[in-house]
Design an enzyme around this catalytic site. Sequence first.
Site, PDB file in Angstrom:
ATOM      1  N   GLY A  11       0.978  -1.288   0.175  1.00 43.79           N
ATOM      2  CA  GLY A  11      -0.251  -0.042  -0.086  1.00 43.79           C
ATOM      3  C   GLY A  11       0.684   1.115  -0.060  1.00 43.79           C
ATOM      4  O   GLY A  11       2.064   1.350   0.773  1.00 43.79           O
ATOM      5  N   ARG A  74       0.780  -5.119  -5.446  1.00 42.99           N
ATOM      6  CA  ARG A  74       1.008  -6.386  -4.547  1.00 42.99           C
ATOM      7  C   ARG A  74       1.349  -7.584  -5.587  1.00 42.99           C
ATOM      8  O   ARG A  74       0.124  -7.922  -6.236  1.00 42.99           O
ATOM      9  CB  ARG A  74      -0.357  -6.548  -3.844  1.00 42.99           C
ATOM     10  CG  ARG A  74      -0.660  -5.266  -2.907  1.00 42.99           C
ATOM     11  CD  ARG A  74      -1.556  -5.616  -1.760  1.00 42.99           C
ATOM     12  NE  ARG A  74      -2.489  -4.612  -1.218  1.00 42.99           N
ATOM     13  CZ  ARG A  74      -1.969  -3.954  -0.191  1.00 42.99           C
ATOM     14  NH1 ARG A  74      -0.927  -4.074   0.445  1.00 42.99           N
ATOM     15  NH2 ARG A  74      -2.729  -2.914   0.270  1.00 42.99           N
ATOM     16  N   GLY A 106       5.486  -7.520   4.406  1.00 38.88           N
ATOM     17  CA  GLY A 106       5.492  -8.575   3.378  1.00 38.88           C
ATOM     18  C   GLY A 106       6.295  -8.199   2.274  1.00 38.88           C
ATOM     19  O   GLY A 106       7.039  -9.075   1.788  1.00 38.88           O
ATOM     20  N   SER A 107       6.425  -7.004   1.921  1.00 36.84           N
ATOM     21  CA  SER A 107       7.266  -6.780   0.744  1.00 36.84           C
ATOM     22  C   SER A 107       8.775  -6.648   1.208  1.00 36.84           C
ATOM     23  O   SER A 107       9.530  -7.071   0.384  1.00 36.84           O
ATOM     24  CB  SER A 107       7.192  -4.953   0.565  1.00 36.84           C
ATOM     25  OG  SER A 107       5.876  -4.831   0.582  1.00 36.84           O
ATOM     26  N   SER A 150       4.454   2.537   5.495  1.00 35.19           N
ATOM     27  CA  SER A 150       3.069   2.089   5.583  1.00 35.19           C
ATOM     28  C   SER A 150       2.326   2.942   6.626  1.00 35.19           C
ATOM     29  O   SER A 150       2.858   3.712   7.511  1.00 35.19           O
ATOM     30  CB  SER A 150       2.946   0.797   6.424  1.00 35.19           C
ATOM     31  OG  SER A 150       1.739   0.391   6.942  1.00 35.19           O
ATOM     32  N   ASP A 152       0.127   2.363   8.485  1.00 40.96           N
ATOM     33  CA  ASP A 152      -0.341   1.580   9.642  1.00 40.96           C
ATOM     34  C   ASP A 152       0.486   1.712  10.879  1.00 40.96           C
ATOM     35  O   ASP A 152       0.033   1.281  11.922  1.00 40.96           O
ATOM     36  CB  ASP A 152      -0.666   0.173   9.320  1.00 40.96           C
ATOM     37  CG  ASP A 152      -1.388  -0.079   8.197  1.00 40.96           C
ATOM     38  OD1 ASP A 152      -2.386   0.509   7.989  1.00 40.96           O
ATOM     39  OD2 ASP A 152      -1.233  -1.189   7.672  1.00 40.96           O
ATOM     40  N   GLY A 195      -5.615   0.571   9.369  1.00 42.94           N
ATOM     41  CA  GLY A 195      -4.629   0.174  10.174  1.00 42.94           C
ATOM     42  C   GLY A 195      -4.368  -1.464  10.098  1.00 42.94           C
ATOM     43  O   GLY A 195      -3.467  -1.941  11.040  1.00 42.94           O
ATOM     44  N   GLN A 286      -7.710   8.517   4.156  1.00 42.04           N
ATOM     45  CA  GLN A 286      -6.470   8.312   5.270  1.00 42.04           C
ATOM     46  C   GLN A 286      -5.099   8.054   4.643  1.00 42.04           C
ATOM     47  O   GLN A 286      -3.932   8.245   5.153  1.00 42.04           O
ATOM     48  CB  GLN A 286      -6.676   7.367   6.074  1.00 42.04           C
ATOM     49  CG  GLN A 286      -8.131   7.420   6.899  1.00 42.04           C
ATOM     50  CD  GLN A 286      -8.375   6.146   7.411  1.00 42.04           C
ATOM     51  OE1 GLN A 286      -8.013   5.612   8.490  1.00 42.04           O
ATOM     52  NE2 GLN A 286      -9.302   5.553   6.765  1.00 42.04           N
TER      53      GLN A 286
HETATM   54  O1  F6P Z   1      -1.571  -1.074   4.828  1.00 36.78           O
HETATM   55  C1  F6P Z   1      -2.319   0.119   4.443  1.00 36.78           C
HETATM   56  C2  F6P Z   1      -3.639   0.111   4.236  1.00 36.78           C
HETATM   57  O2  F6P Z   1      -4.365   1.170   3.855  1.00 36.78           O
HETATM   58  C3  F6P Z   1      -4.326  -0.683   5.569  1.00 36.78           C
HETATM   59  O3  F6P Z   1      -4.634   0.151   6.708  1.00 36.78           O
HETATM   60  C4  F6P Z   1      -5.649  -1.157   4.782  1.00 36.78           C
HETATM   61  O4  F6P Z   1      -6.193  -2.279   5.666  1.00 36.78           O
HETATM   62  C5  F6P Z   1      -5.225  -1.746   3.615  1.00 36.78           C
HETATM   63  O5  F6P Z   1      -4.036  -1.013   3.451  1.00 36.78           O
HETATM   64  C6  F6P Z   1      -6.218  -1.408   2.364  1.00 36.78           C
HETATM   65  O6  F6P Z   1      -5.668  -1.985   1.249  1.00 36.78           O
HETATM   66  P1  F6P Z   1      -6.297  -2.019  -0.149  1.00 36.78           P
HETATM   67  O7  F6P Z   1      -6.099  -0.301  -0.585  1.00 36.78           O
HETATM   68  O8  F6P Z   1      -5.645  -2.974  -1.055  1.00 36.78           O
HETATM   69  O9  F6P Z   1      -7.732  -1.876  -0.128  1.00 36.78           O
END
Ligand code: F6P
Length: 363
Positions: A11, A74, A106-107, A150, A152, A195, A286
């Site tokens: 992300g 991803r 993960g990355s 990140s 989070d 998060g 966010q």
């Molecule tokens: O890891 C960052 C994040 O924004 C998390 O807070 C959230 O759960 C996830 O990525 C959302 O991912 P995506 O953008 O793939 O829906």
Amino acid sequence: KRRIAVLTSGGDAPGMNGAVRAVVRMAIHSGCESFVVHEGYEGLVAGGDLIKQMHWEDVRGWLSRGGTLIGSARSARFRERDGRLQAAKNMVLKGIDALVVCGGDGSLTGADLFRSEWPSLLQELVKKGQLTEDQVLPYTTLNIVGLVGSIDNDMSGTDATIGCYSSLTRICDAVDDVFDTAASHQRGFVIEVMGRHCGWLALMSAISTGADWLFIPEMPPRDGWEEDMCTVITKNRERGKRRTIVIVAEGAQDRHLNKISSTAVKDLLSTRLGLDTRVTVLGHTQRGGAACAYDRWLSTLQGVEAVKAVLDVKPDSPSPVIVIRENKIERMPLMDAVQQTKDVTARIHAKEFDQAMDMRDSE
Ligand code: F6P
């Protein structure tokens, strides 16, 4: 001349562009050639134009920009050995032997695996006739350095991940905005924040905005929490509060591992307390938007340190990740940080944790 590439993965997070800018410029400053890989590991697997040489002025103005200007993905292909084989080939063809990866755990785990497989990947490419012995000879080792990007703030070993303070600022601004309208109508609002499995954004935003109640994954509420929450909110209302704010982390669960649903919390406030209540899911607002000052300097200092680390890593030493601890930019073994993060997450759901919580309740 060494050739250092940087990519962003997972992300996006505000500050990733600052990190790329710092890596590009520090690499050039250190006498190296600098590259970016577009679209995260996907770009490494696809190669071609997605791996691009960068010059000093190419990153001008990137410091404040939100998202990641070089793209992220991803990548399913990089998770397979065949994808990593292709990535290794593309790197050798471009003459790149060092990689700075800015992403989540993960990355960064993927990057470490890639490094450990590197010699065998090259051997396989030679065996398959895709590269010659002479082509792979200069690339016996691959240096990897991690930067934690990140929103989070979910990585152990570092006080802050690149992006988390920008996101926190945006959440606080959004809650402040909701306050105005909530107070006007004396309403309740249940605000769901991101998060993943980590409650940092929810906890910090609840403290920063003076929310009435909070749910986070790290602290599942005890059974009967509905009563507890309603008592606190009623008390706050009796003191003259004209609005009610409950913050729910998206990963929050109760003790029986049931998700805390924002809608269920809203229904509770409506039926038990008679509050006209709405749910606001802040979602990707966010994550986007300009990087705050903290993320600008953090990404810059860490990007500079990442290049220094690339130039220092010995073939047999573990790959480092750049962290910030007590306001100092430091290095630590990448996989230690990843392992500590896994341990913490596992503990959250462990039985011992549940028991500890029960003991606390009965005190
Ligand atoms: O890891 C960052 C994040 O924004 C998390 O807070 C959230 O759960 C996830 O990525 C959302 O991912 P995506 O953008 O793939 O829906």
